[in-house]
Scaffold this active site. Structure first.
Site, PDB file in Angstrom:
ATOM      1  N   CYS A  23      45.365 108.661  34.099  1.00 51.21           N
ATOM      2  CA  CYS A  23      44.704 107.528  34.759  1.00 51.21           C
ATOM      3  C   CYS A  23      43.301 107.271  34.217  1.00 51.21           C
ATOM      4  O   CYS A  23      42.716 106.230  34.495  1.00 51.21           O
ATOM      5  CB  CYS A  23      44.663 107.746  36.268  1.00 51.21           C
ATOM      6  SG  CYS A  23      46.284 108.008  36.983  1.00 51.21           S
TER       7      CYS A  23
ATOM      8  N   HIS B 100      38.760 104.169  39.169  1.00 50.66           N
ATOM      9  CA  HIS B 100      40.215 104.293  39.164  1.00 50.66           C
ATOM     10  C   HIS B 100      40.727 104.079  40.586  1.00 50.66           C
ATOM     11  O   HIS B 100      40.145 104.568  41.552  1.00 50.66           O
ATOM     12  CB  HIS B 100      40.628 105.671  38.645  1.00 50.66           C
ATOM     13  CG  HIS B 100      42.095 105.922  38.787  1.00 50.66           C
ATOM     14  ND1 HIS B 100      43.041 104.997  38.392  1.00 50.66           N
ATOM     15  CD2 HIS B 100      42.785 106.968  39.316  1.00 50.66           C
ATOM     16  CE1 HIS B 100      44.249 105.465  38.661  1.00 50.66           C
ATOM     17  NE2 HIS B 100      44.124 106.650  39.219  1.00 50.66           N
TER      18      HIS B 100
ATOM     19  N   ASN C   2      48.455 102.628  42.761  1.00 53.88           N
ATOM     20  CA  ASN C   2      47.860 103.332  41.628  1.00 53.88           C
ATOM     21  C   ASN C   2      48.654 102.978  40.366  1.00 53.88           C
ATOM     22  O   ASN C   2      49.793 103.410  40.205  1.00 53.88           O
ATOM     23  CB  ASN C   2      47.898 104.841  41.901  1.00 53.88           C
ATOM     24  CG  ASN C   2      47.308 105.656  40.763  1.00 53.88           C
ATOM     25  OD1 ASN C   2      47.116 105.168  39.653  1.00 53.88           O
ATOM     26  ND2 ASN C   2      47.042 106.929  41.039  1.00 53.88           N
TER      27      ASN C   2
HETATM   28  N1  COA Z   1      54.089 108.987  55.375  1.00 51.40           N
HETATM   29  C1  COA Z   1      53.952 109.493  56.608  1.00 51.40           C
HETATM   30  N2  COA Z   1      53.467 110.730  56.857  1.00 51.40           N
HETATM   31  C2  COA Z   1      53.095 111.457  55.800  1.00 51.40           C
HETATM   32  C3  COA Z   1      53.213 111.002  54.483  1.00 51.40           C
HETATM   33  C4  COA Z   1      53.734 109.715  54.274  1.00 51.40           C
HETATM   34  N3  COA Z   1      53.891 109.164  53.065  1.00 51.40           N
HETATM   35  N4  COA Z   1      52.760 111.946  53.643  1.00 51.40           N
HETATM   36  C5  COA Z   1      52.376 112.984  54.410  1.00 51.40           C
HETATM   37  N5  COA Z   1      52.583 112.688  55.714  1.00 51.40           N
HETATM   38  C6  COA Z   1      52.273 113.511  56.878  1.00 51.40           C
HETATM   39  C7  COA Z   1      52.261 114.986  56.539  1.00 51.40           C
HETATM   40  O1  COA Z   1      53.540 115.567  56.693  1.00 51.40           O
HETATM   41  C8  COA Z   1      51.286 115.519  57.531  1.00 51.40           C
HETATM   42  O2  COA Z   1      51.924 115.650  58.791  1.00 51.40           O
HETATM   43  P1  COA Z   1      51.586 116.888  59.766  1.00 51.40           P
HETATM   44  O3  COA Z   1      50.119 116.718  60.094  1.00 51.40           O
HETATM   45  O4  COA Z   1      52.498 116.670  60.903  1.00 51.40           O
HETATM   46  O5  COA Z   1      51.856 118.113  58.942  1.00 51.40           O
HETATM   47  C9  COA Z   1      50.259 114.398  57.676  1.00 51.40           C
HETATM   48  O6  COA Z   1      50.939 113.203  57.287  1.00 51.40           O
HETATM   49  C10 COA Z   1      49.053 114.582  56.811  1.00 51.40           C
HETATM   50  O7  COA Z   1      49.486 114.942  55.499  1.00 51.40           O
HETATM   51  P2  COA Z   1      48.490 115.227  54.336  1.00 51.40           P
HETATM   52  O8  COA Z   1      49.240 115.746  53.153  1.00 51.40           O
HETATM   53  O9  COA Z   1      47.354 116.040  54.896  1.00 51.40           O
HETATM   54  O10 COA Z   1      47.969 113.766  54.016  1.00 51.40           O
HETATM   55  P3  COA Z   1      46.707 113.341  53.217  1.00 51.40           P
HETATM   56  O11 COA Z   1      45.758 112.704  54.124  1.00 51.40           O
HETATM   57  O12 COA Z   1      46.211 114.444  52.318  1.00 51.40           O
HETATM   58  O13 COA Z   1      47.312 112.205  52.301  1.00 51.40           O
HETATM   59  C11 COA Z   1      47.877 111.827  50.011  1.00 51.40           C
HETATM   60  C12 COA Z   1      48.263 112.526  51.309  1.00 51.40           C
HETATM   61  C13 COA Z   1      48.914 112.147  48.955  1.00 51.40           C
HETATM   62  C14 COA Z   1      47.865 110.323  50.280  1.00 51.40           C
HETATM   63  C15 COA Z   1      46.453 112.299  49.604  1.00 51.40           C
HETATM   64  O14 COA Z   1      46.401 113.704  49.607  1.00 51.40           O
HETATM   65  C16 COA Z   1      46.046 111.785  48.258  1.00 51.40           C
HETATM   66  O15 COA Z   1      45.826 110.615  48.072  1.00 51.40           O
HETATM   67  N6  COA Z   1      45.885 112.703  47.271  1.00 51.40           N
HETATM   68  C17 COA Z   1      45.496 112.322  45.926  1.00 51.40           C
HETATM   69  C18 COA Z   1      46.702 111.754  45.203  1.00 51.40           C
HETATM   70  C19 COA Z   1      46.317 110.975  43.979  1.00 51.40           C
HETATM   71  O16 COA Z   1      45.338 110.279  43.953  1.00 51.40           O
HETATM   72  N7  COA Z   1      47.157 111.081  42.924  1.00 51.40           N
HETATM   73  C20 COA Z   1      46.978 110.366  41.725  1.00 51.40           C
HETATM   74  C21 COA Z   1      45.828 110.868  40.941  1.00 51.40           C
HETATM   75  S1  COA Z   1      45.524 109.890  39.559  1.00 51.40           S
END
Ligand code: COA
Length: 322
Positions: free
Chosen positions: A116, A240, A270
């Protein structure tokens, strides 16, 4: 974290373009493909929809053609094409070769993969070619991530989409727009986000989030220090577009208000190497920067890579040579 040395031949951006495939995949569409909700995706990422379909060559040709047309230059005069992509259409040859043919160019053409961060890497590389005597370089960032995304996996399937953005840079007499740059890679963190050949994206979301905020802030700080500018000097940030919370947290660290950022991720998701040029093109189309104002580019991605650049905007190519 180099500043561009005095006396180096510089360049200005004289044209830009974008391409998004027609097909839109909304958060509501995703609700029937995996266990998620529109509300959760908006709250946790800021994304509302993304585009899917198309090919890396096709989208690149569209954005590249617009950039060439806007610049008014003759395609025969372009000296190099760099295509930043993580999703080439084939392993061999470089997709840039296909794009070169479709655009009717007769120059060197290569792909560049820095995930990215790719388009900012490519922009810096293009300035290196300008310093070595090239007059016009086309810098495209394109990804068709739907080909490596598992749309049944709610961990990754909500995030990614397809798109392309391009800019044509032309040499000028004297200093150009680029004041400084920073390119980073932390190979030790590569397991946080990867796709095997023939596989799909696998990601430790929280780890990527945590590192991304730090990498973006560190890289941007290095580039601004090298340019000798402060956060308050920046008019426009082109980050980004991965997650609005990542952008917000990194800009907080930098002391730059979120309002200064160009944001397209709500409509695009993204798009990897395309995200920075897509956000740049929208900001330029909306005249968000005036002559002499500063733009901060800051990207991060798998690798984990990061890339920043500070650019002093000049609105036309009046000084461009050749
Ligand atoms: N829809 C609904 N619920 C979801 C979900 C989805 N798509 N993904 C996770 N959950 C749930 C989880 O199971 C968790 O539930 P729980 O509290 O009952 O265990 C809760 O939501 C929180 O999950 P979590 O993993 O802590 O979410 P988060 O706030 O970290 O968001 C991402 C997840 C992936 C959106 C976030 O971590 C992120 O953006 N990371 C960076 C990814 C990125 O930028 N990648 C590309 C890089 S170039």
């Amino acid at each position: 974290m180099p500043a561009v040395p005095n006396g180096v031949r510089g360049a200005v951006i004289t044209g830009w373009g974008t391409a998004l495939p027609e097909k839109v995949l909304t958060n509501v569409d995703l609700e029937s493909m995996m266990e998620t909700s529109d509300e959760w995706i908006r709250d946790r990422t800021g994304i509302v929809q993304r585009h899917v379909g198309g090919t890396t060559a096709g989208l690149s040709t569209e954005s590249g053609r617009q950039a060439i047309e806007m610049s008014g230059c003759d395609p025969a005069d372009i000296d190099a094409l760099i295509l930043a992509t993580t999703t080439p259409d084939r392993c061999v040859p470089a997709t840039a070769s296909t794009v070169q043919e479709l655009l009717g160019l007769s120059c060197g053409a290569n792909d560049l993969n820095a995930a990215c961060s790719g388009w900012v890497y490519a922009l810096v590389n293009a300035h290196g070619l300008i310093a070595m005597g090239a007059n016009k370089v086309l810098v495209i960032g394109t990804d068709t991530l739907d080909r490596i995304t598992d749309y049944t996996d709610r961990n990754t399937g909500i995030l990614f989409g397809n798109g392309s953005g391009a800019a044509l840079i032309e040499a000028v007499d004297g200093p150009g727009q680029l004041l400084s740059w920073d390119l980073d890679s932390v190979g030790a963190a590569e397991s946080a986000l990867f796709a095997e050949i023939g596989g799909v994206l696998e990601m430790e979301g929280k780890e990527v989030f945590r590192r991304a905020v730090r990498l973006m802030a560190d890289s941007a700080t290095k580039a601004m220090a090298a340019a000798g500018v402060d956060a308050e000097d920046i008019t426009l940030v082109v980050p980004h577009q991965a997650n609005i919370r990542i952008i917000s947290a990194s800009l907080d660290r930098l002391g730059i208000p979120l309002e200064k950022a160009s944001i397209v991720l709500d409509r695009t998701g993204n798009t990897s190497a395309a995200s920075v040029p897509l956000a740049l093109a929208e900001a330029l189309d909306e005249n968000r920067v005036a002559d002499g104002e500063l733009i901060l580019f800051v990207g991060f991605g798998a690798g984990m890579s990061a890339a920043s650049a500070v650019v002093r905007w000049s609105p036309d190519a009046a000084e461009s040579i050749a």
